[in-house]
Design a protein around this motif. Structure first.
Motif, PDB file in Angstrom:
ATOM      1  N   VAL A 130      19.239   2.021  16.671  1.00 33.96           N
ATOM      2  CA  VAL A 130      17.947   1.777  16.010  1.00 33.96           C
ATOM      3  C   VAL A 130      17.033   0.956  16.919  1.00 33.96           C
ATOM      4  N   LYS A 131      17.592  -0.053  17.569  1.00 42.65           N
ATOM      5  CA  LYS A 131      16.781  -0.896  18.462  1.00 42.65           C
ATOM      6  C   LYS A 131      16.287  -0.086  19.666  1.00 42.65           C
ATOM      7  N   ALA A 132      17.170   0.724  20.238  1.00 37.15           N
ATOM      8  CA  ALA A 132      16.779   1.531  21.409  1.00 37.15           C
ATOM      9  C   ALA A 132      15.732   2.573  21.007  1.00 37.15           C
ATOM     10  N   TYR A 133      15.891   3.144  19.833  1.00 41.75           N
ATOM     11  CA  TYR A 133      14.939   4.155  19.340  1.00 41.75           C
ATOM     12  C   TYR A 133      13.559   3.510  19.156  1.00 41.75           C
ATOM     13  N   ALA A 134      13.564   2.325  18.527  1.00 42.43           N
ATOM     14  CA  ALA A 134      12.294   1.625  18.288  1.00 42.43           C
ATOM     15  C   ALA A 134      11.633   1.273  19.619  1.00 42.43           C
TER      16      ALA A 134
ATOM     17  N   ARG B 132      28.190  16.289  14.532  1.00 44.07           N
ATOM     18  CA  ARG B 132      27.663  16.212  13.151  1.00 44.07           C
ATOM     19  C   ARG B 132      26.409  15.370  13.103  1.00 44.07           C
ATOM     20  N   MET B 133      25.343  15.946  12.590  1.00 41.87           N
ATOM     21  CA  MET B 133      24.088  15.250  12.358  1.00 41.87           C
ATOM     22  C   MET B 133      23.770  14.274  13.500  1.00 41.87           C
ATOM     23  N   PRO B 134      23.542  14.807  14.707  1.00 40.31           N
ATOM     24  CA  PRO B 134      23.390  13.925  15.858  1.00 40.31           C
ATOM     25  C   PRO B 134      22.174  12.996  15.778  1.00 40.31           C
ATOM     26  N   LEU B 135      22.403  11.786  16.306  1.00 42.90           N
ATOM     27  CA  LEU B 135      21.342  10.774  16.415  1.00 42.90           C
ATOM     28  C   LEU B 135      21.255  10.378  17.880  1.00 42.90           C
ATOM     29  N   ALA B 136      20.057  10.046  18.335  1.00 40.94           N
ATOM     30  CA  ALA B 136      19.894   9.613  19.717  1.00 40.94           C
ATOM     31  C   ALA B 136      18.753   8.611  19.801  1.00 40.94           C
ATOM     32  N   ALA B 137      18.748   7.851  20.894  1.00 36.81           N
ATOM     33  CA  ALA B 137      17.694   6.837  21.074  1.00 36.81           C
ATOM     34  C   ALA B 137      16.348   7.488  21.365  1.00 36.81           C
ATOM     35  N   GLU B 138      16.377   8.714  21.855  1.00 37.50           N
ATOM     36  CA  GLU B 138      15.121   9.406  22.174  1.00 37.50           C
ATOM     37  C   GLU B 138      14.627  10.159  20.935  1.00 37.50           C
ATOM     38  N   PRO B 139      13.414   9.824  20.454  1.00 33.68           N
ATOM     39  CA  PRO B 139      12.902  10.535  19.270  1.00 33.68           C
ATOM     40  C   PRO B 139      12.765  12.033  19.536  1.00 33.68           C
TER      41      PRO B 139
ATOM     42  N   THR C  70      14.888  10.601  13.518  1.00 34.61           N
ATOM     43  CA  THR C  70      13.490  11.071  13.467  1.00 34.61           C
ATOM     44  C   THR C  70      13.231  11.774  12.141  1.00 34.61           C
ATOM     45  N   LYS C  71      14.173  12.628  11.744  1.00 34.20           N
ATOM     46  CA  LYS C  71      14.004  13.362  10.475  1.00 34.20           C
ATOM     47  C   LYS C  71      13.937  12.385   9.308  1.00 34.20           C
ATOM     48  N   LEU C  72      14.891  11.453   9.250  1.00 35.43           N
ATOM     49  CA  LEU C  72      14.950  10.535   8.104  1.00 35.43           C
ATOM     50  C   LEU C  72      13.675   9.705   7.987  1.00 35.43           C
TER      51      LEU C  72
END
Ligand SMILES: NC(=O)c1ccc[n+]([C@@H]2O[C@H](COP(=O)([O-])OP(=O)(O)OC[C@H]3O[C@@H](n4cnc5c(N)ncnc54)[C@H](OP(=O)(O)O)[C@@H]3O)[C@@H](O)[C@H]2O)c1
Length: 276
Positions: free
Chosen positions: A267-271, A145-152, A159-161
């Protein structure tokens, strides 16, 4: 995981998973039964993953009005692939979707055996239909469901949000991919079958996630909270907002961490990946 794995579907999830597993990745049309059989016999995998599906690009709105593609890729294709795997005694893992429900099932969260109650998009209708058919093929079905990952990336919820000026504040189950992969692979190792809700414990709200981004990364990030009804005016298809039960995963000892623990880490890893 032991032995060669064959992944069908060279999109966002299939590419990442094949890379992670060192698996063979194929773009073969999964609805072409003969091509699928040839591929299985040529690669001779010990297990198969189906990450192919019609999702709509950039989102499910793009799939509306294209029933031929939706039914071919989300219903006929998974059945053709499951048939060929079953003929060969191969374990098949299929990526399903939690976007077949609306609501929270009176607070308990929708369990794997609850019948779908959301049919507001062609995507959701065909994913539900594909899922129901695969139950008869003893496939491992992983509802993401609505996947999130550290890689943009354009399909990553974060990324979408970050590109949206307006978001809703509705609780939803989400899948953080860094947490998903180990649990999913453990299920495959066990030879598990049936439907599994592969979502983190707890719920995500888009405004809270963006507030987290503001507090940890960019205090100037701006967004506006709107009601689902207001947002719907800009959309073609309806959107599912739902909470899935994680009881089955917990009972198997494979629960994904709580979002309160995992989202700040993400969030920290994504940034860091963005260099932000
Ligand atoms: N990302 C999400 O939000 C999400 C959430 C829950 C479940 N899922 C499920 O996870 C799976 C993978 O999603 P994703 O995010 O990786 O989507 P994606 O990036 O759109 O990848 C899907 C891939 O499947 C390909 N495809 C479509 N029809 C095919 C067919 N008949 N035969 C072979 N390949 C075909 C697509 O190619 P074309 O682009 O050329 O059609 C695309 O490369 C899908 O089944 C999706 O429903 C995704």
């Amino acid at each position: 995981m032991e032995g060669p794995t064959l992944v069908f579907g060279a999109g966002w999830l299939g590419t990442q998973w094949a890379r992670r597993l060192g698996a063979t990745l194929r773009k073969t049309d999964i609805a072409d039964a003969e091509a699928v059989r040839c591929e299985l016999d040529a690669v001779a995998p010990t297990r198969v993953i189906n990450a192919a599906g019609a999702t709509g690009s950039p989102n499910v709105d793009a799939l509306e009005g294209n029933p031929a593609k939706a039914y071919r890729s989300n219903v006929a294709g998974p059945i053709a692939l499951a048939t060929a795997c079953r003929e060969r005694g191969l374990h098949l893992t299929h990526l399903g979707s939690g976007c077949i429900y609306q609501g929270d099932a009176e607070g308990r969260g929708y369990a794997e055996e609850d019948p779908p109650n959301f049919a507001g998009s062609l995507y959701s209708r065909t994913k539900a239909m594909g899922e129901a058919a695969l139950v008869d093929f003893d496939v491992l079905q992983l509802r993401v469901r609505m996947p999130l990952a550290a890689e943009p990336g354009p399909r990553n919820l974060l990324t979408k949000l970050l590109t949206f000026e307006r978001v809703v504040s509705v609780p939803n189950s989400v899948t953080i991919l860094e947490d998903f992969w180990p649990s999913a692979e453990a299920l495959i190792e066990r030879g598990a079958t049936g439907i599994w809700n592969m979502v983190n414990d707890g719920v995500e709200r888009h405004d809270e996630l963006l507030a987290l981004w503001r507090s940890l990364v960019d205090p100037d990030h701006a967004f506006e909270v709107v009601s689902p009804a207001e947002l719907a005016r800009d959309l073609v298809a309806e959107r599912s907002n739902c909470i899935l039960s994680t009881d089955k995963l917990k009972a198997a000892g494979l629960a994904l961490p709580h979002v309160e623990e995992s989202l700040p880490r993400l969030v920290k890893a994504y940034a860091a990946n963005l260099g932000a």
